[in-house]
Scaffold this active site. Structure first.
Site, mmCIF file in Angstrom:
data_model
loop_
_atom_site.group_PDB
_atom_site.id
_atom_site.type_symbol
_atom_site.label_atom_id
_atom_site.label_comp_id
_atom_site.label_asym_id
_atom_site.label_seq_id
_atom_site.Cartn_x
_atom_site.Cartn_y
_atom_site.Cartn_z
ATOM 1 N N LYS A 163 0.954 -1.413 0.295
ATOM 2 C CA LYS A 163 -0.150 0.163 0.399
ATOM 3 C C LYS A 163 1.178 1.272 0.064
ATOM 4 O O LYS A 163 1.952 1.425 0.883
ATOM 5 C CB LYS A 163 -0.881 0.135 1.216
ATOM 6 C CG LYS A 163 -1.591 0.406 1.511
ATOM 7 C CD LYS A 163 -2.800 0.273 -0.006
ATOM 8 C CE LYS A 163 -4.718 1.034 0.293
ATOM 9 N NZ LYS A 163 -5.393 -0.013 -0.543
ATOM 10 N N VAL A 184 -20.062 1.021 -6.582
ATOM 11 C CA VAL A 184 -20.250 -0.764 -5.974
ATOM 12 C C VAL A 184 -21.930 -1.168 -5.816
ATOM 13 O O VAL A 184 -22.031 -1.626 -6.765
ATOM 14 C CB VAL A 184 -19.317 -1.155 -5.066
ATOM 15 C CG1 VAL A 184 -19.704 -2.729 -4.711
ATOM 16 C CG2 VAL A 184 -17.823 -1.514 -5.393
ATOM 17 N N GLY A 202 -24.599 2.807 1.048
ATOM 18 C CA GLY A 202 -24.141 3.174 -0.043
ATOM 19 C C GLY A 202 -24.719 3.117 -1.997
ATOM 20 O O GLY A 202 -23.978 1.873 -2.243
ATOM 21 N N GLY A 246 -23.312 4.128 -4.386
ATOM 22 C CA GLY A 246 -21.892 4.549 -5.267
ATOM 23 C C GLY A 246 -21.904 3.795 -5.814
ATOM 24 O O GLY A 246 -22.280 3.001 -6.793
HETATM 25 P P1 NAD Z 1 -18.259 5.079 -3.565
HETATM 26 O O1 NAD Z 1 -17.688 6.333 -3.639
HETATM 27 O O2 NAD Z 1 -18.078 5.827 -5.240
HETATM 28 O O3 NAD Z 1 -19.833 4.841 -3.103
HETATM 29 C C1 NAD Z 1 -19.533 5.196 -0.667
HETATM 30 C C2 NAD Z 1 -21.162 5.566 -0.910
HETATM 31 O O4 NAD Z 1 -21.978 5.558 0.013
HETATM 32 C C3 NAD Z 1 -21.361 6.824 -2.254
HETATM 33 O O5 NAD Z 1 -22.193 7.252 -2.730
HETATM 34 C C4 NAD Z 1 -21.472 7.536 -0.448
HETATM 35 O O6 NAD Z 1 -22.577 8.950 -0.553
HETATM 36 C C5 NAD Z 1 -22.039 7.005 0.241
HETATM 37 N N1 NAD Z 1 -22.337 6.656 1.148
HETATM 38 C C6 NAD Z 1 -21.140 7.817 2.914
HETATM 39 N N2 NAD Z 1 -21.651 7.555 4.052
HETATM 40 C C7 NAD Z 1 -23.334 6.577 3.937
HETATM 41 C C8 NAD Z 1 -23.797 6.576 4.510
HETATM 42 N N3 NAD Z 1 -23.685 6.559 6.342
HETATM 43 N N4 NAD Z 1 -25.377 6.024 4.516
HETATM 44 C C9 NAD Z 1 -25.715 5.785 3.504
HETATM 45 N N5 NAD Z 1 -24.614 6.174 1.802
HETATM 46 C C10 NAD Z 1 -23.402 6.693 2.194
HETATM 47 O O7 NAD Z 1 -17.218 4.169 -3.426
HETATM 48 P P2 NAD Z 1 -16.881 2.682 -3.881
HETATM 49 O O8 NAD Z 1 -16.102 2.194 -4.866
HETATM 50 O O9 NAD Z 1 -19.121 1.878 -4.352
HETATM 51 O O10 NAD Z 1 -16.691 1.723 -2.606
HETATM 52 C C11 NAD Z 1 -17.774 1.158 -1.755
HETATM 53 C C12 NAD Z 1 -17.354 0.594 -0.535
HETATM 54 O O11 NAD Z 1 -16.212 -1.025 -1.090
HETATM 55 C C13 NAD Z 1 -16.111 1.146 -0.045
HETATM 56 O O12 NAD Z 1 -15.931 0.743 1.502
HETATM 57 C C14 NAD Z 1 -14.862 0.500 -0.258
HETATM 58 O O13 NAD Z 1 -13.775 1.140 0.031
HETATM 59 C C15 NAD Z 1 -14.622 -0.632 -0.881
HETATM 60 N N6 NAD Z 1 -14.549 -1.510 -1.958
HETATM 61 C C16 NAD Z 1 -14.529 -0.766 -2.933
HETATM 62 C C17 NAD Z 1 -14.037 -1.557 -4.388
HETATM 63 C C18 NAD Z 1 -14.461 -0.948 -5.968
HETATM 64 O O14 NAD Z 1 -14.183 -1.529 -7.108
HETATM 65 N N7 NAD Z 1 -15.117 -0.044 -5.742
HETATM 66 C C19 NAD Z 1 -13.458 -2.511 -4.026
HETATM 67 C C20 NAD Z 1 -13.162 -3.419 -3.040
HETATM 68 C C21 NAD Z 1 -13.872 -2.708 -2.122
#
Ligand code: NAD
Length: 351
Positions: free
Chosen positions: A80, A184, A180, A182
């Site tokens: 990392k 994923v 969430g 976002g």
């Molecule tokens: P993202 O930032 O696109 O989405 C996160 C979403 O969560 C945002 O829309 C945000 O507004 C929302 N959010 C934040 N706090 C909240 C709450 N209290 N209640 C409801 N919604 C809330 O991130 P992402 O890429 O979708 O990743 C989401 C999670 O998955 C993270 O923990 C990330 O570390 C993990 N993750 C992502 C990937 C990937 O491929 N993107 C891979 C492994 C792990």
């Protein structure tokens, strides 16, 4: 001028502190292990309150990457890079080029990827100075956004959990609460909609969750209520710490399976509390490995299909759930023990 300091940290193969006065770069790169292959992990950019905090984050996250890669069956170790700076203010070409030089200094022991605060465009700049970068934008030949693959892994994991609890992997007519929407969460919701699941969707960005709910015939739920909805599966897909001493007693789902990292506020205490409530939890770093799998298969192996590796997520969870039942131990603790055994720690520095 770029200054690199080798730090001697027990349990880690190699950790470097990086400073570049010209660009203002202050970073750490931690290589937890290369026993199974070169260490891969994202670059995180975040304004930490101290350098100590930034270092701790790089150590914690690189170890987690070792476990994740090992359990996904990838020939990779965990690493990392953490830049201690505000991504909204401190980004510059010089800063990412200096980081690229530091990555090059490690001669392939660490392969960089994207993490929070970093875009594929930032990675493209890093890749001007080192070839040890994955997940660059598609226009640069990289595998691009890992989120669809992550969502595919999560749904596979949900099916494994459904089979364990209801004897059938089907998610048809199940009610699934996604916290969430976002990257994923949105891909996951789309896949679940195709499977015939009923969706409860929540995001602090309400407009976004409402839009998705309208599109997929789901329902919007307020962010402070989503974890306690009457549903079959609760899928944390926002930030870490969703499972804590306040939320756990309120959860009504039979299964927790979502993409968020670090779902427990206090892993030991909270994982036991969930088990005592009879709720099945799919360990985060097992179920959300799809994005890492995509990087490995498409950027490193240069193959297209990630299917066999995604399938393996389900197989791993089958094993973990069975073992958890037999040993009356939370799934995350079973996963940790299996991962630790795979990453037999070998240090290169005689510790
Ligand atoms: P993202 O930032 O696109 O989405 C996160 C979403 O969560 C945002 O829309 C945000 O507004 C929302 N959010 C934040 N706090 C909240 C709450 N209290 N209640 C409801 N919604 C809330 O991130 P992402 O890429 O979708 O990743 C989401 C999670 O998955 C993270 O923990 C990330 O570390 C993990 N993750 C992502 C990937 C990937 O491929 N993107 C891979 C492994 C792990």
């Amino acid at each position: 001028m770029l200054k690199i300091e080798e730090l001697d940290i027990k349990g880690y193969e190699r950790v470097i502190g990086v400073r570049d006065t010209a660009s203002g770069l202050k970073a750490f790169i931690a290589v937890h292990s290369t026993v199974l292959g070169p260490s891969l992990g994202g670059i995180r950019m975040f304004p930490f309150t101290s350098q100590k905090r930034a270092l701790e984050d790089s150590l914690r996250l690189s170890k987690a990457m070792s476990y994740k890669a090992a359990m996904a069956g990838l020939s990779l170790g965990g690493g990392k890079a953490v830049i201690n700076a505000d991504p909204a203010k401190a980004k510059s070409k010089a800063l990412f080029q200096a980081l690229g030089d530091a990555i090059e200094y490690l001669q392939g022991a660490y392969i960089a990827a994207e993490d929070s605060g970093i875009s594929p465009q930032d990675l493209n700049v890093v890749s001007q100075r080192t070839k040890h970068v994955t997940g660059t934008s598609a226009s640069k030949g990289g595998s691009d956004d890992p989120s669809p693959a992550t969502a595919r892994g999560v749904i596979t994991g949900m099916q494994s959990a459904a089979k364990f609890i209801w004897k059938k992997p089907s998610l048809r007519d199940k009610t699934i609460a996604i916290q969430g929407t976002g990257q994923v969460g949105t891909y996951l919701a789309q896949l679940l909609h195709k499977e015939g699941a009923h969706l409860l969707l929540s995001d602090i960005n309400e407009a976004r969750a409402r839009r998705l709910a309208r599109r997929l015939n789901g329902e919007f739920v307020s962010p402070n209520l989503i974890h306690q909805m009457d549903c079959d599966i609760y899928a944390p897909c926002a930030l870490g710490g969703a499972l804590n001493s306040k939320t756990i007693p309120q959860i009504r789902a039979c299964i927790i399976a979502g993409g968020a990292n670090n779902q427990f506020a206090e892993e030991q205490r909270d994982s036991v509390a969930l088990m005592h409530r009879g709720i099945l939890h799919a360990p985060d770093y097992i179920i959300n490995a799809g994005g890492l799998i995509q990087l490995y298969v498409q950027d490193i192996l240069q193959k297209r299909s990630i299917n066999p590796w995604i399938k393996q997520i389900g197989v791993n969870l089958d094993t973990i759930f069975q073992k958890s039942l037999r040993l009356k131990t939370p799934p995350i603790q079973i996963a940790n023990a299996l991962a630790k055994a795979l990453v037999r720690m070998k240090t290169t520095r005689g510790k």
